[in-house]
Design a protein around this motif. Structure first.
Motif, short mmCIF file in Angstrom:
data_model
loop_
_atom_site.label_atom_id
_atom_site.label_comp_id
_atom_site.label_asym_id
_atom_site.label_seq_id
_atom_site.Cartn_x
_atom_site.Cartn_y
_atom_site.Cartn_z
N ILE A 80 0.87 -1.19 0.00
CA ILE A 80 0.00 0.00 0.00
C ILE A 80 0.90 1.23 0.00
N GLY A 81 0.64 2.18 -0.89
CA GLY A 81 1.41 3.43 -0.93
C GLY A 81 0.66 4.52 -0.18
N VAL A 82 1.26 5.02 0.86
CA VAL A 82 0.57 5.99 1.74
C VAL A 82 0.91 7.42 1.31
N PRO A 83 -0.12 8.24 1.07
CA PRO A 83 0.16 9.64 0.72
C PRO A 83 0.77 10.40 1.90
N ALA A 84 1.24 11.62 1.67
CA ALA A 84 1.96 12.36 2.71
C ALA A 84 1.08 12.61 3.95
N THR A 85 -0.18 12.93 3.73
CA THR A 85 -1.04 13.24 4.89
C THR A 85 -2.36 12.48 4.77
N PRO A 86 -2.32 11.18 5.03
CA PRO A 86 -3.55 10.38 4.90
C PRO A 86 -4.52 10.66 6.04
N THR A 87 -5.81 10.54 5.77
CA THR A 87 -6.78 10.66 6.87
C THR A 87 -6.87 9.31 7.57
N GLU A 88 -7.38 9.34 8.78
CA GLU A 88 -7.56 8.08 9.52
C GLU A 88 -8.51 7.16 8.78
N ASP A 89 -9.57 7.73 8.23
CA ASP A 89 -10.56 6.91 7.49
C ASP A 89 -9.89 6.19 6.33
N TRP A 90 -9.04 6.92 5.62
CA TRP A 90 -8.35 6.32 4.46
C TRP A 90 -7.49 5.15 4.93
N ILE A 91 -6.75 5.36 6.01
CA ILE A 91 -5.86 4.31 6.50
C ILE A 91 -6.65 3.04 6.82
N HIS A 92 -7.73 3.20 7.57
CA HIS A 92 -8.46 2.01 8.00
C HIS A 92 -9.17 1.35 6.81
N ALA A 93 -9.65 2.18 5.88
CA ALA A 93 -10.32 1.62 4.70
C ALA A 93 -9.34 0.78 3.87
N GLN A 94 -8.10 1.25 3.73
CA GLN A 94 -7.11 0.49 2.93
C GLN A 94 -6.68 -0.77 3.69
N ALA A 95 -6.46 -0.59 4.98
CA ALA A 95 -5.95 -1.73 5.77
C ALA A 95 -6.98 -2.87 5.82
N ARG A 96 -8.25 -2.52 5.74
CA ARG A 96 -9.27 -3.57 5.78
C ARG A 96 -9.14 -4.56 4.61
N TYR A 97 -8.65 -4.10 3.48
CA TYR A 97 -8.48 -5.01 2.33
C TYR A 97 -7.47 -6.11 2.62
N VAL A 98 -6.46 -5.79 3.43
CA VAL A 98 -5.33 -6.72 3.59
C VAL A 98 -5.26 -7.37 4.97
N ALA A 99 -6.03 -6.82 5.92
CA ALA A 99 -5.85 -7.21 7.32
C ALA A 99 -6.01 -8.70 7.55
N ASN A 100 -6.90 -9.36 6.82
CA ASN A 100 -7.14 -10.78 7.10
C ASN A 100 -6.51 -11.73 6.09
N LEU A 101 -5.60 -11.20 5.29
CA LEU A 101 -4.95 -12.08 4.30
C LEU A 101 -3.98 -13.03 5.00
N ASP A 102 -3.84 -14.24 4.44
CA ASP A 102 -2.79 -15.11 4.99
C ASP A 102 -1.57 -15.12 4.06
N THR A 103 -1.51 -14.10 3.18
CA THR A 103 -0.36 -13.93 2.29
C THR A 103 0.30 -12.59 2.64
N PRO A 104 1.61 -12.44 2.31
CA PRO A 104 2.33 -11.24 2.79
C PRO A 104 1.89 -9.95 2.11
N TRP A 105 1.89 -8.89 2.87
CA TRP A 105 1.61 -7.55 2.34
C TRP A 105 2.40 -6.54 3.16
N GLY A 106 2.55 -5.36 2.61
CA GLY A 106 3.29 -4.33 3.32
C GLY A 106 2.76 -2.95 3.02
#
Ligand SMILES: Cc1cc2nc3c(=O)[nH]c(=O)nc-3n(C[C@H](O)[C@H](O)[C@H](O)COP(=O)(O)O)c2cc1C
Length: 318
Positions: free
Chosen positions: A40-66
């Protein structure tokens, strides 16, 4: 199997580059599920909503992400990194700026760190204990970075340290490109531009259309867009973008570019309207190889052809 593959547990030695504005959670999840490492590429000043929305896509994967950050943005505010660390990424990439505090925080959380390097001094910095993985990023790459050394010589320099895993970046857009950097000693490839038109990549349709229509000669490395937008990028980090009317006017004549508030507003509007004649469309020379909108899985499927190429190459030179 390389040490890095063992460490991270991916099937394909292919990372999508962390690209603010293009690589959100959807792309990272798709790449990770296709066997690579989704970033995930994080912009310079992300909002909290953006962070959690992006993280939800990957949070439960059993494959590596960063997740990848701009170092200078974290120097001012570590909160976006803290927020992502809660989701347990496999890897944090921190590039462009002082990475010290951010790398320490990632290590405290037990997460591996990576840093993009663009010259010999960057490599020296990345050899410190707080960086685990070196990303050798040549100037042909898209987006921000140095334009001092090309991918191949930088990769050879980085691999000569024989100590830390090396990922190659910049200009890699085909299975042959992946084969070349793996044969050159890289543990994996960090691929940005090739994913810009992936269905899961974010970005206005005009930007994707411009990328699809562009070729190897259509990029420019310049600070003009940053100056016009008054962005706090340090001068050694220009950006490689598609050339357009604005860069044609100013890239070779930065002295005449006046950073006025009116220009900043004009640029802001051009970005919001996706007017690609004025706004930057960041992309590298591998834009040549982006010729259709494809799923990230289809891109990975094509890139994984590197194995056959390496086998054929070995036979050709027996
Ligand atoms: C549209 C775009 C946005 C980018 N944003 C970031 C970013 O937010 N953080 C970062 O570390 N690198 C960023 N980069 C640089 C990539 O991490 C990587 O160095 C580059 O894409 C590799 O070269 P390639 O585009 O030829 O594959 C960006 C690149 C592009 C094309």
């Amino acid at each position: 199997m390389s040490d890095l593959q063992r460490l991270l547990g991916y099937r394909e030695p292919i990372f999508n580059a962390s690209m603010a504005g293009a690589a959100g959670g959807a792309l990272a999840a798709a790449v990770s599920q296709a066997g690579g490492v989704g970033m995930i590429g994080v912009p310079a000043t992300p909002t909290e909503d953006w962070i959690h929305a992006q993280a939800r896509y990957v949070a439960n994967l059993d494959t590596p992400w960063g997740v990848g950050f701009m170092g200078w943005a974290l120097e001012e505010n570590l909160e976006p990194l803290e927020a992502f660390l809660e989701y347990d990424p496999s890897l944090v990439a921190i590039s462009f700026g002082d990475v010290t505090r951010a790398a320490a925080l990632a290590h405290e959380a037990g997460v591996l760190t990576a840093m993009q390097i663009g010259n010999a001094a960057d490599l020296d910095r990345a050899m410190a204990d707080d960086i685990d993985i070196i990303i050798a990023r040549g100037g042909e790459g898209g987006g921000h970075g140095r334009n001092e050394v090309a991918t191949l010589p930088l990769l050879q320099l980085a691999c000569a340290q024989h100590h830390k895993p090396v990922i190659a970046a910049g200009g890699i857009g085909t299975a042959h490109g992946i084969a070349a950097v793996l044969a050159g000693g890289a543990d994996a490839a960090w691929v940005g531009t090739r994913f810009l038109a992936a269905s899961e990549a974010t970005g206005h349709a005009n930007l994707k259309a411009a990328v699809l229509a562009s070729g190897i000669d259509d990029t420019v490395y310049t600070r003009a867009f940053d100056i016009a937008q008054q962005l706090p990028w340090e001068p050694q980090y220009g950006g490689r973008a598609l050339s357009n009317d604005f860069s044609d006017r100013y890239a070779a004549d930065l002295e005449s570019l006046l950073a006025t508030d009116a220009l900043r507003e004009q640029m802001k509007q051009a970005r919001s309207e996706a007017d690609v004649s004025l706004a930057p469309v960041y992309a590298g020379q591998a834009v040549e190889f982006v010729n259709e909108e494809q799923s990230a899985a289809a891109v990975i499927e094509e890139l994984r052809g590197f194995r056959q190429i390496l086998a054929q190459t070995a036979r050709r030179f027996e």
